[in-house]
Design an enzyme around this catalytic site. Structure first.
Site, PDB file in Angstrom:
ATOM      1  N   HIS A  72       0.836  -1.200   0.000  1.00  0.00           N
ATOM      2  CA  HIS A  72       0.000   0.000   0.000  1.00  0.00           C
ATOM      3  C   HIS A  72       0.873   1.254   0.000  1.00  0.00           C
ATOM      4  O   HIS A  72       1.716   1.418   0.872  1.00  0.00           O
ATOM      5  CB  HIS A  72      -0.937   0.012   1.203  1.00  0.00           C
ATOM      6  CG  HIS A  72      -2.176  -0.812   0.982  1.00  0.00           C
ATOM      7  ND1 HIS A  72      -3.313  -0.653   1.718  1.00  0.00           N
ATOM      8  CD2 HIS A  72      -2.441  -1.773   0.076  1.00  0.00           C
ATOM      9  CE1 HIS A  72      -4.242  -1.500   1.276  1.00  0.00           C
ATOM     10  NE2 HIS A  72      -3.725  -2.201   0.292  1.00  0.00           N
ATOM     11  N   TYR A 202      -9.382   5.927   7.058  1.00  0.00           N
ATOM     12  CA  TYR A 202      -9.545   6.330   8.462  1.00  0.00           C
ATOM     13  C   TYR A 202     -10.561   7.458   8.477  1.00  0.00           C
ATOM     14  O   TYR A 202     -10.304   8.517   7.898  1.00  0.00           O
ATOM     15  CB  TYR A 202      -8.217   6.833   9.030  1.00  0.00           C
ATOM     16  CG  TYR A 202      -7.200   5.745   9.291  1.00  0.00           C
ATOM     17  CD1 TYR A 202      -7.109   5.134  10.540  1.00  0.00           C
ATOM     18  CD2 TYR A 202      -6.308   5.332   8.300  1.00  0.00           C
ATOM     19  CE1 TYR A 202      -6.163   4.142  10.799  1.00  0.00           C
ATOM     20  CE2 TYR A 202      -5.369   4.334   8.546  1.00  0.00           C
ATOM     21  CZ  TYR A 202      -5.303   3.748   9.804  1.00  0.00           C
ATOM     22  OH  TYR A 202      -4.370   2.771  10.049  1.00  0.00           O
ATOM     23  N   PRO A 294      -4.644   1.036  18.698  1.00  0.00           N
ATOM     24  CA  PRO A 294      -4.339   0.495  17.364  1.00  0.00           C
ATOM     25  C   PRO A 294      -4.467   1.494  16.209  1.00  0.00           C
ATOM     26  O   PRO A 294      -4.104   1.161  15.077  1.00  0.00           O
ATOM     27  CB  PRO A 294      -5.359  -0.639  17.192  1.00  0.00           C
ATOM     28  CG  PRO A 294      -6.457  -0.335  18.144  1.00  0.00           C
ATOM     29  CD  PRO A 294      -5.854   0.430  19.270  1.00  0.00           C
ATOM     30  N   LYS A 298       0.675   0.520  15.115  1.00  0.00           N
ATOM     31  CA  LYS A 298       2.079   0.502  15.546  1.00  0.00           C
ATOM     32  C   LYS A 298       2.453  -0.639  16.493  1.00  0.00           C
ATOM     33  O   LYS A 298       3.640  -0.933  16.666  1.00  0.00           O
ATOM     34  CB  LYS A 298       2.424   1.831  16.247  1.00  0.00           C
ATOM     35  CG  LYS A 298       2.469   3.019  15.298  1.00  0.00           C
ATOM     36  CD  LYS A 298       3.700   2.950  14.422  1.00  0.00           C
ATOM     37  CE  LYS A 298       3.612   3.856  13.223  1.00  0.00           C
ATOM     38  NZ  LYS A 298       3.520   3.159  11.946  1.00  0.00           N
TER      39      LYS A 298
HETATM   40  P1  FAD Z   1       1.386 -10.985  21.973  1.00  0.00           P
HETATM   41  O1  FAD Z   1       0.984 -11.105  20.549  1.00  0.00           O
HETATM   42  O2  FAD Z   1       0.355 -10.577  22.974  1.00  0.00           O
HETATM   43  O3  FAD Z   1       2.023 -12.376  22.401  1.00  0.00           O
HETATM   44  C1  FAD Z   1       2.314 -12.683  23.758  1.00  0.00           C
HETATM   45  C2  FAD Z   1       2.260 -14.175  23.942  1.00  0.00           C
HETATM   46  O4  FAD Z   1       2.642 -14.524  25.268  1.00  0.00           O
HETATM   47  C3  FAD Z   1       0.850 -14.743  23.747  1.00  0.00           C
HETATM   48  O5  FAD Z   1       0.902 -15.823  22.841  1.00  0.00           O
HETATM   49  C4  FAD Z   1       0.427 -15.162  25.144  1.00  0.00           C
HETATM   50  O6  FAD Z   1      -0.457 -16.279  25.123  1.00  0.00           O
HETATM   51  C5  FAD Z   1       1.768 -15.518  25.754  1.00  0.00           C
HETATM   52  N1  FAD Z   1       1.791 -15.455  27.235  1.00  0.00           N
HETATM   53  C6  FAD Z   1       1.192 -14.567  28.059  1.00  0.00           C
HETATM   54  N2  FAD Z   1       1.462 -14.855  29.335  1.00  0.00           N
HETATM   55  C7  FAD Z   1       2.273 -15.940  29.341  1.00  0.00           C
HETATM   56  C8  FAD Z   1       2.895 -16.720  30.364  1.00  0.00           C
HETATM   57  N3  FAD Z   1       2.734 -16.424  31.658  1.00  0.00           N
HETATM   58  N4  FAD Z   1       3.643 -17.777  30.004  1.00  0.00           N
HETATM   59  C9  FAD Z   1       3.830 -18.093  28.698  1.00  0.00           C
HETATM   60  N5  FAD Z   1       3.261 -17.404  27.696  1.00  0.00           N
HETATM   61  C10 FAD Z   1       2.490 -16.336  28.010  1.00  0.00           C
HETATM   62  N6  FAD Z   1      -0.271  -3.618  15.628  1.00  0.00           N
HETATM   63  C11 FAD Z   1       0.252  -3.150  14.454  1.00  0.00           C
HETATM   64  O7  FAD Z   1       1.482  -2.933  14.382  1.00  0.00           O
HETATM   65  N7  FAD Z   1      -0.524  -2.914  13.339  1.00  0.00           N
HETATM   66  C12 FAD Z   1      -1.870  -3.110  13.378  1.00  0.00           C
HETATM   67  O8  FAD Z   1      -2.527  -2.948  12.330  1.00  0.00           O
HETATM   68  C13 FAD Z   1      -2.469  -3.550  14.626  1.00  0.00           C
HETATM   69  N8  FAD Z   1      -3.797  -3.778  14.713  1.00  0.00           N
HETATM   70  C14 FAD Z   1      -4.314  -4.317  15.870  1.00  0.00           C
HETATM   71  C15 FAD Z   1      -5.659  -4.572  15.916  1.00  0.00           C
HETATM   72  C16 FAD Z   1      -6.218  -5.128  17.058  1.00  0.00           C
HETATM   73  C17 FAD Z   1      -7.703  -5.399  17.084  1.00  0.00           C
HETATM   74  C18 FAD Z   1      -5.395  -5.465  18.185  1.00  0.00           C
HETATM   75  C19 FAD Z   1      -5.976  -6.096  19.431  1.00  0.00           C
HETATM   76  C20 FAD Z   1      -4.038  -5.203  18.149  1.00  0.00           C
HETATM   77  C21 FAD Z   1      -3.488  -4.628  17.002  1.00  0.00           C
HETATM   78  N9  FAD Z   1      -2.119  -4.370  16.917  1.00  0.00           N
HETATM   79  C22 FAD Z   1      -1.604  -3.829  15.752  1.00  0.00           C
HETATM   80  C23 FAD Z   1      -1.229  -4.679  18.057  1.00  0.00           C
HETATM   81  C24 FAD Z   1      -0.509  -6.035  17.914  1.00  0.00           C
HETATM   82  O9  FAD Z   1      -1.448  -7.057  17.678  1.00  0.00           O
HETATM   83  C25 FAD Z   1       0.331  -6.363  19.173  1.00  0.00           C
HETATM   84  O10 FAD Z   1       1.118  -5.232  19.468  1.00  0.00           O
HETATM   85  C26 FAD Z   1       1.225  -7.600  18.979  1.00  0.00           C
HETATM   86  O11 FAD Z   1       0.460  -8.778  19.068  1.00  0.00           O
HETATM   87  C27 FAD Z   1       2.328  -7.678  20.033  1.00  0.00           C
HETATM   88  O12 FAD Z   1       3.047  -8.886  19.898  1.00  0.00           O
HETATM   89  P2  FAD Z   1       3.762  -9.578  21.142  1.00  0.00           P
HETATM   90  O13 FAD Z   1       4.437 -10.789  20.614  1.00  0.00           O
HETATM   91  O14 FAD Z   1       4.554  -8.558  21.879  1.00  0.00           O
HETATM   92  O15 FAD Z   1       2.579  -9.942  22.143  1.00  0.00           O
HETATM   93  C1  PHB Z   2      -6.207  -3.957  10.770  1.00  0.00           C
HETATM   94  O1  PHB Z   2      -6.260  -4.206   9.556  1.00  0.00           O
HETATM   95  O2  PHB Z   2      -6.520  -4.783  11.631  1.00  0.00           O
HETATM   96  C2  PHB Z   2      -5.781  -2.595  11.201  1.00  0.00           C
HETATM   97  C3  PHB Z   2      -5.316  -1.707  10.252  1.00  0.00           C
HETATM   98  C4  PHB Z   2      -4.937  -0.439  10.622  1.00  0.00           C
HETATM   99  C5  PHB Z   2      -4.992  -0.071  11.948  1.00  0.00           C
HETATM  100  C6  PHB Z   2      -5.431  -0.969  12.917  1.00  0.00           C
HETATM  101  C7  PHB Z   2      -5.834  -2.246  12.544  1.00  0.00           C
HETATM  102  O3  PHB Z   2      -4.628   1.187  12.306  1.00  0.00           O
END
Ligand code: FAD
Ligand code: PHB
Length: 394
Positions: A72, A202, A294, A298
């Site tokens: 994009h 947006y 979100p 980021k």
């Molecule tokens: P997580 O994905 O939360 O992974 C953590 C892992 O640790 C999980 O699998 C969990 O089960 C495990 N865990 C927890 N506690 C324990 C424990 N005690 N022992 C062992 N394992 C454990 N970000 C973007 O950059 N772009 C986007 O477009 C975007 N859109 C989003 C839309 C939504 C609806 C949501 C909810 C989030 C969005 N995000 C977006 C944010 C993004 O999804 C998170 O920032 C990302 O998942 C972070 O990754 P992580 O590996 O740090 O944590």
């Molecule tokens: C998504 O596609 O889930 C998405 C895209 C842009 C955002 C947040 C979530 O800012």
């Protein structure tokens, strides 16, 4: 059990770190509280910055993304019955973003790490606490099949998300936290229907924010701002599509193709940062250390930039016996984190219905008019959205 780097959490942060270290011959063990199916099925982010896409390629998990991901080159901002496009390459020396779901990234990382390289991930093995992180042999105490076990490591990476235990293992006087909860949430739908438009929209509307996103040419992801205490049970598919249409400018609304939900969920919006991100031999990365609303897309990208710094620091330790990058990890990662926290807060404040106060709304419209009408304004939005560069870290 013993390993070089014990990783708590097999989300994108944990898996990406394990892959990058494995490529340099460094051993890891991942402990994950949930099952493999649960982790693989989670639907979250969709927008990937170039820095993260490059890291996935380096981790040997970028092939399908390069084949199926959508490039994009801009986003659309809707306000005051207008639809304005921000062109990324024009304002950022050619940068773009990739549309590729977090669900797919997780799948690709799991396939490379577990199925192809036969590396170790213990699912359904929740970590309970980290001990001795200020010694040379930190330990993760975890549960498996109802038994308590211990993983002894050189280093522990807390990649266990916002609700994880790594951050909670730190004594309160050694960690500082900053947080804000926003007074609204996002109601999201995933549906196998073609997207409204080729690029994301947006929308700031007096009824509340709306976002049109996608996973592919045939799968759409939409969000609408909702009350903080709203429930999915309050929303039929039809009610969702009607409300979405009301919040979009007419040329977009008439292109909405409604369809049954594959998933519907509500996400609360928070800003949160923990400082520092390093405690002796325990490092926090990704959502374990910080979260953003979100709106700026980021969160996942920040998890990747933390892993960029952390992987380089650990590789320098094992390959060159250097500790200077480990010492610099927290500051370098946090500098980028705070800039994204600021951008996500600002972009959230610009686009959401705040308190119904007419002055706030006029100020939002005026700011969007300024931003989209000025080269400087468009550049501010574009360079933050495509992702600020990673610092040189060597
Ligand atoms: P997580 O994905 O939360 O992974 C953590 C892992 O640790 C999980 O699998 C969990 O089960 C495990 N865990 C927890 N506690 C324990 C424990 N005690 N022992 C062992 N394992 C454990 N970000 C973007 O950059 N772009 C986007 O477009 C975007 N859109 C989003 C839309 C939504 C609806 C949501 C909810 C989030 C969005 N995000 C977006 C944010 C993004 O999804 C998170 O920032 C990302 O998942 C972070 O990754 P992580 O590996 O740090 O944590
Ligand atoms: C998504 O596609 O889930 C998405 C895209 C842009 C955002 C947040 C979530 O800012």
């Amino acid at each position: 059990m013993r390993t070089q780097v014990g990783i708590i959490g097999s989300g994108p942060a944990g898996l990406l770190l394990a892959r990058l270290l494995h490529h340099q011959g460094i051993d890891t063990v991942i402990l994950e509280s949930r099952s493999r199916e649960y982790v693989a099925g989670r639907i979250r982010a969709g927008v990937i910055e170039q820095g993260m896409a490059d890291l996935l390629r380096e981790a040997g998990a970028g092939e399908r993304m390069d084949r199926e991901g959508l490039i994009h080159a801009g986003i659309n901002i809707a306000f005051d019955e207008r639809l304005e496009r921000i062109d990324f390459p024009r304002h950022t020396n050619g940068k773009v973003v990739m549309i590729y779901g977090q669900t797919e990234i997780t799948h690709d990382l799991m396939k490379a790490h577990i199925d192809e390289a036969a590396c170790i991930v213990h699912y359904e093995s929740p970590a309970m606490r980290v001990e001795g992180f200020d010694t040379e042999t930190p330990r993760i105490v975890y549960e498996q099949h109802g038994e308590q076990k211990e993983l002894v490591c050189d280093f522990v990476a807390g990649c266990d998300g916002f609700h994880g235990i790594a951050r909670k293992s730190i004594p309160a006087d050694k960690i500082k936290t900053f947080q804000r909860t926003y007074p609204f949430g996002w109601l999201g739908i995933l549906s196998d229907v073609p997207p409204v438009r080729e690029e994301l929209i947006y929308a700031n509307h007096e009824r509340g924010f709306a976002l049109c996103s996608m996973r592919s040419h045939t799968r759409s992801r939409y969000y609408i701002q909702c009350e903080i205490d709203d429930k999915v049970e309050n929303w039929s598919d039809d009610a969702f599509w009607d409300e979405l249409r009301r919040r979009l400018p007419p040329e977009a609304a008439e292109n909405v193709t409604p369809g049954p939900r594959l998933e519907m969920g509500i996400t609360p919006l928070h800003s949160f940062v923990a400082e520092p991100l390093r405690f002796g031999r325990l490092f926090l990365a990704g959502d374990a250390g910080h979260i953003v609303p979100p709106t700026g897309a980021k969160g996942l990208n920040l998890a990747a930039s933390d892993i960029y710094y952390l992987s380089r620091a650990l590789i320098a330790f094992y390959k060159e016996h250097r500790t200077d990058l480990l010492d610099r990890y927290s500051d370098a990662a946090l500098r980028r984190v705070w800039k994204a926290v600021r951008f996500s807060w600002w972009y959230t404040s610009l686009l959401h219905r705040l308190d119904g106060d007419p002055l706030s709304r006029r100020l939002q419209i005026s700011e969007m008019d300024y931003l989209t009408g000025s080269e400087a304004g468009r550049t501010v939005l574009a360079e933050n959205y495509v992702g600020l560069p990673y610092e040189k870290f060597e």
